[in-house]
Design an enzyme around this catalytic site. Structure first.
Site, short mmCIF file in Angstrom:
data_model
loop_
_atom_site.label_atom_id
_atom_site.label_comp_id
_atom_site.label_asym_id
_atom_site.label_seq_id
_atom_site.Cartn_x
_atom_site.Cartn_y
_atom_site.Cartn_z
N HIS A 1 15.65 -1.46 10.34
CA HIS A 1 14.72 -0.83 9.95
C HIS A 1 14.26 0.40 10.86
O HIS A 1 14.42 0.54 12.01
CB HIS A 1 13.33 -1.69 9.90
CG HIS A 1 13.28 -2.56 11.31
ND1 HIS A 1 13.97 -3.45 11.90
CD2 HIS A 1 12.14 -2.12 12.36
CE1 HIS A 1 13.74 -3.86 12.92
NE2 HIS A 1 12.59 -3.26 13.38
N ASN A 2 13.43 1.42 10.12
CA ASN A 2 13.14 2.83 10.93
C ASN A 2 14.21 3.53 11.40
O ASN A 2 13.85 4.62 12.19
CB ASN A 2 12.27 2.15 12.30
CG ASN A 2 11.13 1.37 11.77
OD1 ASN A 2 10.51 1.48 10.58
ND2 ASN A 2 10.40 0.70 12.76
#
Lengths: 363, 363, 363
Positions: free
Chosen positions: A259-260
């Site tokens: 994620h991210n």
């Protein structure tokens, strides 16, 4: 489907010789080429494999004597790998899927489908999703609510696209890839062992974790144009911002992207690479097979990381890295060589100890 | 869906200031926050990113001067990561799937479905399977014969649940995960190279293996409550007993867990971890990304293994491990540092050899 | 389904004693065995676990006193692992799928289905595909155009078989595996950093790559008889020739096998192994979990590579390899041990420096 030697030479921007009107059906390696094939042998070392070849046409190295090798016609590309791109493109028929929407599919009433799309069997398209012109979804594909698939995208069977994921034009997503699963992000109500380690640099395992609270993933995944994603690879959605994959980046099979993560354009990410949450990677970066990148790491642009390396610290642009943990390649290679000389070093020190001991004793 | 600053502050057990009746639509990072968003910037180092921020509300670090930063209202949580759990939960709408059974699904006549279940398109549920109250199966899911899915479980698209697998309450299984494939377990009719190595500690490659016999997997997989399993991860069934995953354990993407493995409660298993057959792992264990655990290894409780490590020997409770092969972290760190000093060590020994040789020669 | 002790002993070619007409329903471990089970405890160290066992029959080590241990009947196999093959086969009912074609499937009009096939729900079979006699496709399976599946093959849910892939008899393909995705093969119009490195041995990151051209995969995948492929594993198709997996080779979960790879017969490829493009692997090779093999590498026959190793150079037949990068196991083990003695080596050299300095100073 056949192609003449002249057409093929033009497609490869390469010189041809002999009967250039000869039509060939497909490229083939020397040991299995038949009379309708064009045999591929672009390095002189393959010459002896051509002795019993049944093909009448060949793609050879510059300067090869095609007639003496028994061919009626030949093409002579300058760069073998570049020629392979043109050659395989010339014969690639692509997947065989009819235009239109398969009756055994499930398309939400308010999904927006572009012109000339092909939607295969058992495809599910959620509410508000948008499928671009000419996009092809081969079968068993899931498209989440509000997701956007770019024009001319090719989505292979079993791909899962989560809600609100955006994928650019001409993307190729291979079978069973998962784009937009939730990030792996948890926190303990009390400060936990890992969190303390992250903040203090030390791990304290006396901190018992009784329960993890979930950090939900409200962000999505934004993928640029001309991206290819391999079979079984997973790209998680971001927490509040999006996970981002830049245009022209190519990702191999079974790659994990947390994620991210933000990856720039025109990167090559090889098989089994794992990139942990919130890492940032620049442009034109090559990560070899099985490379691991720790969370929150920043890798600059024009970086090459050798296969199997673990990147646990930031990497400046232009670096070539290798090892576990990854160091600059020249440093890593030096340490590797010295490591192999440890037996003689230990022996030398033993000899020195005896001689110094003797000389002291005799002093 | 909007939430007021007051409501959000209560949900985060944090202080708020300013116009707490202001309603916000979603959290956003500084560079993309709009006027309806609440911007998230919980560390002072993000202050300068807030200069041009269009949001009217913010989640800031304790003591931040929200008004000076240009906000109408703000919330000040003590622990950023914990606040992220509450914040994202407050705005997480979850997947959009209607209750009931999709007409393009295939549910066995004797499957038992709980109250308020949601069964998506192209879901297959085998004979005798049981689906708990409030469970959601998003689409393209396979549930094998006799499998049991707990109440409130959320099963994402493409998940494969094998026969007789039992999954607890509130489980979240991400897309294309496979629970209950057969274990990888083979034996040769004659004693083979690997088997001899296992018994004698030596590998004997003169033993030719002509054929492998299959050890079938009669056991199943038993998964506790509140477990999360990542996209593409695989958990094999046991040979005669079950493979076991304890309650509250969280497993990331593309993780491989072999047959007969027993994992305790409240563990964190990061991406690309591989745990070979019959390994046993205690409670509250954290395995970093790409960790490998050899077969039949026992890892105690409250253990942390750094990413990329290979665990090839038993690990006592409370250990922090690192390296290939994994050692206690302090030992591994010491060896790593000394390894980087090898060039000076080799140089020192060369110098010593010359000096000792000279002093001998002159003696 | 029950089996008598006499029948089971005959299937295991093992001696039995006691009431050999006793029928048992399933094998079970000591702690969960019930009165209808046959408890499995084939090593003397498990004897004390049998104290409270409720089973009436047991599979014990040769010479065990079954009556004193409280059993009515027992079987005494010579080799525990081999006995597990026979034992689990005797009780393995296999997947429960009815013969015939499920109405919710999509079979091309010109696909050729053998006798006694079982085609589950949501299976898609493309034009010209051939499914052998007795083959079983459990559900959610995709079979590409022109693919061939051998007799008695068992294809688990969610498997993707690409166009023209050929799979032999009695293959077992586990859930969500992908056979025949395109290879990961790109080239830059200008000579790129990686290509230069490949040709010159040096990496030159000044060469900026603006765009990758795709080398399409015209080849396919050819898989022999009696091959097993694990859940989530990916085998890419070849460029112009086929990727080849030899008969009797067993592949675990989440394994990545690149384009043009050739693997011989009777190999064991463990979980998370990655084999890069154009590598060639001989017969009876064992690759432990997480092993990486670089592209274009040749590994001979009868090779064993320890888990977690990275093979970056050719390996002759008969080798046992270990390490990152992999070396002969005895060499790797020696270097590992010496590496752990670095602290004393550094200390020795410090001592020597002082003594030599003193003796020089006093000389």
């Amino acid at each position: 489907m056949t192609v003449t030697i002249a057409e093929l030479a033009a497609a490869l921007s390469a010189e041809a010789a002999g009967n250039v009107e000869l039509a060939v059906a497909r490229p083939a390696p020397p040991d299995s080429a038949g009379p309708d094939d064009i045999v591929v042998a672009m390095l002189p070392k393959y010459a002896r494999k051509l002795a019993d070849c049944r093909a009448r046409a060949a793609i050879l190295w510059p300067g090869a004597d095609y007639a003496a090798l028994g061919f009626e016609a030949a093409i002579f590309p300058e760069r073998p790998r570049l020629a392979m791109a043109g050659l395989t493109a010339a014969f690639d028929a692509g997947p065989d899927i009819p235009l239109g929407i398969h009756p055994l599919s499930d398309v939400a009433a308010d999904a927006v489908l572009g012109a000339a799309v092909a939607i295969g069997p058992f495809v599910s398209i959620g509410p508000g999703a948008r499928i671009g012109d000419g996009a092809r979804l081969l079968g068993h594909v899931s498209i989440g609510a509000g997701a956007e698939i770019g024009d001319e995208a090719l989505i292979h069977p079993g791909v899962r696209i989560g809600a609100r994921v955006r994928i650019g034009r001409r993307a190729i997503i291979h079978a069973n890839a998962v784009i937009g699963a939730d990030g792996f992000s948890f926190v303990t109500a009390e400060r936990g062992a890992v969190e303390q380690a992250r903040e203090s640099g030390r791990l304290d395992t006396e901190t018992r974790t009784d329960r993890y609270l979930r950090i939900a993933s409200l962000g999505s995944v934004a993928i640029g144009d001309d991206v290819e994603i391999g079979a079984g690879s997973c790209i998680d959605r971001g927490t509040i911002a999006d996970t981002v994959i830049g245009s022209g980046t190519k990702i191999d099979n079974l790659v994990q992207i947390g994620h991210n993560v933000v990856i720039g354009s025109t990167c090559l990410i090889c098989g089994h690479v794992g990139i942990a949450g919130s890492a940032e990677i620049g442009e034109r970066v090559v990560l070899g097979g099985k490379v691991g990148v720790s969370d929150h790491i920043r890798i600059g642009s024009d970086v090459v990381v050798a296969g199997g390396s673990l990147v646990g610290a930031n990497v400046p642009s232009g670096s070539v890295m290798m090892g576990v943990p990854a160091l600059r390649k020249d440093k890593a290679a030096e340490l590797l060589l010295l490591g192999r000389r440890l037996p003689s070093l230990f022996a030398d020190v033993e000899t020195l100890k005896k001689r110094v001991s003797n000389s002291s004793g005799s002093g």
